[in-house]
Design a protein around this motif. Structure first.
Motif, PDB file in Angstrom:
ATOM      1  N   ALA A  46      16.758  -5.764  11.344  1.00  9.98           N
ATOM      2  CA  ALA A  46      17.385  -4.440  11.400  1.00  9.98           C
ATOM      3  C   ALA A  46      17.177  -3.740  12.740  1.00  9.98           C
ATOM      4  N   LYS A  47      16.413  -4.377  13.657  1.00  7.41           N
ATOM      5  CA  LYS A  47      16.093  -3.805  14.970  1.00  7.41           C
ATOM      6  C   LYS A  47      15.232  -2.538  14.859  1.00  7.41           C
ATOM      7  N   VAL A  48      14.368  -2.514  13.865  1.00  5.66           N
ATOM      8  CA  VAL A  48      13.403  -1.424  13.716  1.00  5.66           C
ATOM      9  C   VAL A  48      12.355  -1.543  14.816  1.00  5.66           C
ATOM     10  N   ASN A  49      12.019  -0.410  15.447  1.00  3.40           N
ATOM     11  CA  ASN A  49      11.000  -0.449  16.507  1.00  3.40           C
ATOM     12  C   ASN A  49       9.868   0.553  16.294  1.00  3.40           C
ATOM     13  N   LEU A  50       9.869   1.267  15.166  1.00  2.00           N
ATOM     14  CA  LEU A  50       8.789   2.220  14.875  1.00  2.00           C
ATOM     15  C   LEU A  50       8.717   2.465  13.380  1.00  2.00           C
ATOM     16  N   VAL A  51       7.485   2.590  12.865  1.00  2.00           N
ATOM     17  CA  VAL A  51       7.282   3.009  11.474  1.00  2.00           C
ATOM     18  C   VAL A  51       6.168   4.045  11.431  1.00  2.00           C
ATOM     19  N   SER A  52       6.236   4.920  10.436  1.00  2.00           N
ATOM     20  CA  SER A  52       5.165   5.888  10.176  1.00  2.00           C
ATOM     21  C   SER A  52       4.254   5.317   9.108  1.00  2.00           C
ATOM     22  N   LEU A  53       2.959   5.374   9.364  1.00  2.00           N
ATOM     23  CA  LEU A  53       1.979   4.773   8.463  1.00  2.00           C
ATOM     24  C   LEU A  53       0.990   5.807   7.933  1.00  2.00           C
ATOM     25  N   GLY A  54       0.533   5.596   6.691  1.00  2.00           N
ATOM     26  CA  GLY A  54      -0.632   6.297   6.158  1.00  2.00           C
ATOM     27  C   GLY A  54      -0.415   7.717   5.694  1.00  2.00           C
ATOM     28  N   ILE A  55       0.820   8.122   5.493  1.00  3.48           N
ATOM     29  CA  ILE A  55       1.089   9.531   5.206  1.00  3.48           C
ATOM     30  C   ILE A  55       0.388   9.988   3.928  1.00  3.48           C
ATOM     31  N   PHE A  56       0.419   9.159   2.894  1.00  2.00           N
ATOM     32  CA  PHE A  56      -0.232   9.516   1.630  1.00  2.00           C
ATOM     33  C   PHE A  56      -1.329   8.500   1.282  1.00  2.00           C
ATOM     34  N   SER A  57      -2.107   8.105   2.278  1.00  2.80           N
ATOM     35  CA  SER A  57      -3.073   7.024   2.073  1.00  2.80           C
ATOM     36  C   SER A  57      -4.528   7.483   2.120  1.00  2.80           C
ATOM     37  N   TRP A  58      -4.781   8.772   1.995  1.00  2.00           N
ATOM     38  CA  TRP A  58      -6.155   9.265   2.093  1.00  2.00           C
ATOM     39  C   TRP A  58      -7.071   8.513   1.127  1.00  2.00           C
ATOM     40  N   ALA A  59      -6.651   8.357  -0.134  1.00  2.00           N
ATOM     41  CA  ALA A  59      -7.517   7.743  -1.147  1.00  2.00           C
ATOM     42  C   ALA A  59      -7.839   6.288  -0.814  1.00  2.00           C
ATOM     43  N   LYS A  60      -6.987   5.613  -0.059  1.00  2.00           N
ATOM     44  CA  LYS A  60      -7.254   4.216   0.308  1.00  2.00           C
ATOM     45  C   LYS A  60      -8.057   4.127   1.598  1.00  2.00           C
TER      46      LYS A  60
END
Length: 693
Positions: A46-60
């Protein structure tokens, strides 16, 4: 006035060229690790070059108090980075884990009745809790320390959609913070009493300790409007102060990484004062979700234009939108064929240099499992994923052609949006509940588009007074300074459109006296003595007014009793004598200094404005010459500083094919057929054409 932060944009990974960012929220912690490699394969496709990570990952990330586990996050960041995919890393503080709220239930916000918002969803924390701030900032510092040297993390995503669920908190923490906010704003309790008009209903206070939030006062009662307005200001500021604390904790450790947070700007998105907030980010980001039905495209273009205004025409980031249906409406309509690509590129046309979605892979479980994603439940063999790939190709082509870094060309006309006027017009004790600021700017934007004019949406604090013409649509609050700004603009040659319900009160919601609009009567050239609301909630009430030009007014009109000698009346009301409105001026143009002001004294809606504006524009001396099929096509330009990079976007606004002529090379065509001669194209519904001139 706030000092605006210097604009800083996420930079590409080492060895990569700068291009438009493309991707979405990625939640690998929802999936077994064996899925991750397939995700990266599909991202490349898909030619993706960026992702956002960890937005709702506090508990992990912090599974128990003070115990951090970055192993899984390190593994996916490394996989992504080695594959050439950058990371927009979240502070992960958007939703606290259960262990925290169980140990400290005092961090949970309370509603106006004092009931606790229990864990079970998200944003169940209060911005004014010193306990929650301590835990959230500890997390931010841990995240920053861990990723400060990571070459794959290009920006910080601080929090998430602040105020989406916890805009108002009525707890004792909030009460104490509100008291301090009032003291800082007003200095003395007597100044608060004056601002809130507490002489009415015996509400006078002797000390700041007597200030309480606007808690529940019984059904059918009326809260002090000055207090309500200030509590909305305070609530926006309280969340902003929390964001700034998180931002600064991250920035102190990683000063090289730009920071943002995702706003929620739409035609009805007035949760926070986003123009005030825009001073505090390194680059503006927005989450936008489409309005189903006939407003779909126009509302999107309008909202994107407003984000461009908030960003002061610097590149901005579309942090979230949807490939198809959302999950949070009573009926979650899908997107029609073509709309996924068209919608994204409409944001790009309006100044976005990044397009991201919620989310990458559609969830199998949880509250958002039926929210569309870049990889849907149907997998890669699906219309949605094919559209995602098509869009990736389009963004790559535009990047290669030099679109990145160009700016939305300034329109000759600005339509003003004012968050605080909307907050004031929401109050229940106003002349009518059918009129608010928030609906009027969109009507003007659409009416101008119907005439072939693409207006700029500009916030009240923005540079609207540098435009050839500007519109103040139901800008209910006008301070003395803003009133002077109006005087200076028109006096110096500006062409101003002012509507009913503008300039009614000052910034404290104290009504300007002497008739409406009190502080700018000489500019508009009219004096109204009363509002004439309209409705059908009682038999026989006035439910509309016909204008002499064929337009029809609904909901609200001004009873204009006098006009200046030099003013021209372009339309009057035609009504029964008993109403007192027959022959009353409805649309008036008044020369003032070197400029002119048009006053539209009633709610005409998009249709009435479209019908009335040609005569008004002519009287104002505004050229509206435009291309064939104007109104059927939204035409938008992005220009580069070099004067050579000029991109023209054509979007079909209607339900039928439309033909456009163009000069330049076609960069992108979606649902469009370019003619053999190469200077014209037929664009189908939901279609678009992008040309480099």
């Amino acid at each position: 006035m706030n000092t605006r932060r210097t604009h800083r944009w996420p930079q590409p990974l080492d060895g990569q060229a700068q291009r438009l960012w493309y991707g979405g929220d990625y939640n690998p912690d929802q999936w077994p690790e064996e899925v991750w490699d397939d995700d990266i394969r599909l991202m490349h496709k898909a030619k993706v070059n960026l992702v956002s990570l960890g937005i709702f990952s506090w508990a992990k990330i912090e599974p128990s108090d003070g115990v951090f586990d970055f192993g899984w996050l390190d593994r996916i960041v490394d996989k992504l980075g080695r594959a050439g995919i950058a990371v927009d890393m979240a502070s992960a503080s958007a939703s606290p884990p259960m262990w925290l709220t169980q140990a400290h239930p005092e961090v949970l916000w309370r509603d106006e009745r004092g009931d606790v918002c229990w864990p079970g969803a998200r944003q169940h924390w209060r911005a004014t809790s010193p306990v929650f701030r301590e835990y959230a900032l500890r997390l931010c510092r841990a995240m920053a320390e861990h990723f400060k040297g990571n070459p794959y993390v290009v920006s910080w995503h601080v929090g998430n959609e602040y105020g989406c669920h916890n805009r108002f908190d009525y707890s004792d923490d909030a009460m104490r913070a509100f008291q301090k906010w009032c003291e800082a704003r007003y200095g003395t309790i007597e100044a608060v009493n004056d601002a809130w008009g507490t002489a009415f209903w015996s509400q006078r206070m002797n000390d700041f300790s007597e200030i309480i939030p606007p808690r529940f006062i019984g059904e059918g009662n009326f809260m002090n409007p000055g207090k309500l307005l200030d509590f909305k200001r305070f609530s926006s500021d309280a969340l902003k102060d929390f964001f700034i604390a998180e931002r600064d904790a991250l920035a102190q450790i990683t000063p090289d990484k730009p920071l943002t947070t995702n706003f929620m700007v739409s035609s009805g998105g007035t949760t926070l004062d986003y123009d005030d907030w825009s001073d505090e980010v390194d680059f503006v980001s927005n989450d936008h979700y489409f309005t189903p039905g006939e407003q779909h495209f126009d509302e999107l273009a309008y909202s994107a234009s407003l984000v461009d205004g908030l960003a002061r025409k610097k590149p901005w980031f579309l942090m979230e939108n949807s490939t198809g249906a959302v999950n949070w409406r009573p009926i979650n309509y899908r997107k029609e064929p073509g709309q996924t690509v068209r919608d994204a590129l409409a944001h790009v046309a309006m100044g976005a240099d990044a397009v991201c979605y919620f989310q990458w892979r559609q969830s199998r479980a949880g509250a958002e499992k039926f929210h569309s994603a870049m990889v849907p439940h149907a997998g890669e063999n699906s219309r949605i994923f094919r559209d995602v790939c098509e869009l990736g190709e389009d963004l790559q082509r535009l990047s290669d052609a030099g679109l990145e870094g160009t700016e939305l060309k300034k329109s000759p006309i600005a339509v003003v949006f004012d968050y605080q006027s909307e907050w004031a017009t929401e109050h229940s004790a106003n002349p009518t509940q059918k009129v608010r600021h928030v609906t009027e700017p969109l009507d003007w934007f659409r009416a101008f588009a119907d005439l072939g004019i693409t207006a700029d949406m500009v916030p009240m604090r923005g540079d609207w007074d540098t435009y050839e013409a500007a519109v103040l649509p139901c800008v209910y609050l006008l301070s003395q300074a803003d009133s002077q700004r109006v005087h200076d603009y028109v006096s110096n040659g500006g062409k101003l459109f002012v509507t009913y319900y503008t300039g009614i009160s000052d910034e404290r919601d104290h009504v300007w006296l002497g008739g409406y609009p009190g502080s700018i009567q000489d500019v508009v050239g009219v004096r109204s003595e009363e509002f004439a609301p309209m409705g059908d909630d009682f038999p026989g009430t006035l439910d509309h007014l016909d204008l002499s030009n064929g337009a029809v007014a609904h909901d609200m009109a001004d009873w204009i009793t006098s006009t200046s000698p030099q003013a021209s009346v372009l339309a009057t009301y035609q009504a029964d004598r008993r109403t007192g409105m027959n022959g009353v001026p409805a649309i008036v143009v008044n020369p003032f200094g070197s400029g002119k002001c048009a006053y539209i004294g009633c709610k005409l809606g998009r249709e009435g404005l479209r019908l009335s504006l040609p005569d008004v524009l002519g009287e104002m001396g505004i050229d509206r010459s435009c291309e064939p099929n104007a109104g059927k096509v939204l035409r938008i330009e992005r220009d580069g500083e070099d004067g050579r990079s000029r991109f023209v976007f054509y979007f079909n606004r209607g339900d039928d094919d439309v033909k456009v002529r163009f000069d330049g090379n076609v960069m992108v065509s979606s649902l469009a057929q370019v003619e053999e001669a190469g200077d014209a194209a037929s664009i189908s519904p939901n279609g678009l054409l992008i040309v480099k001139g």
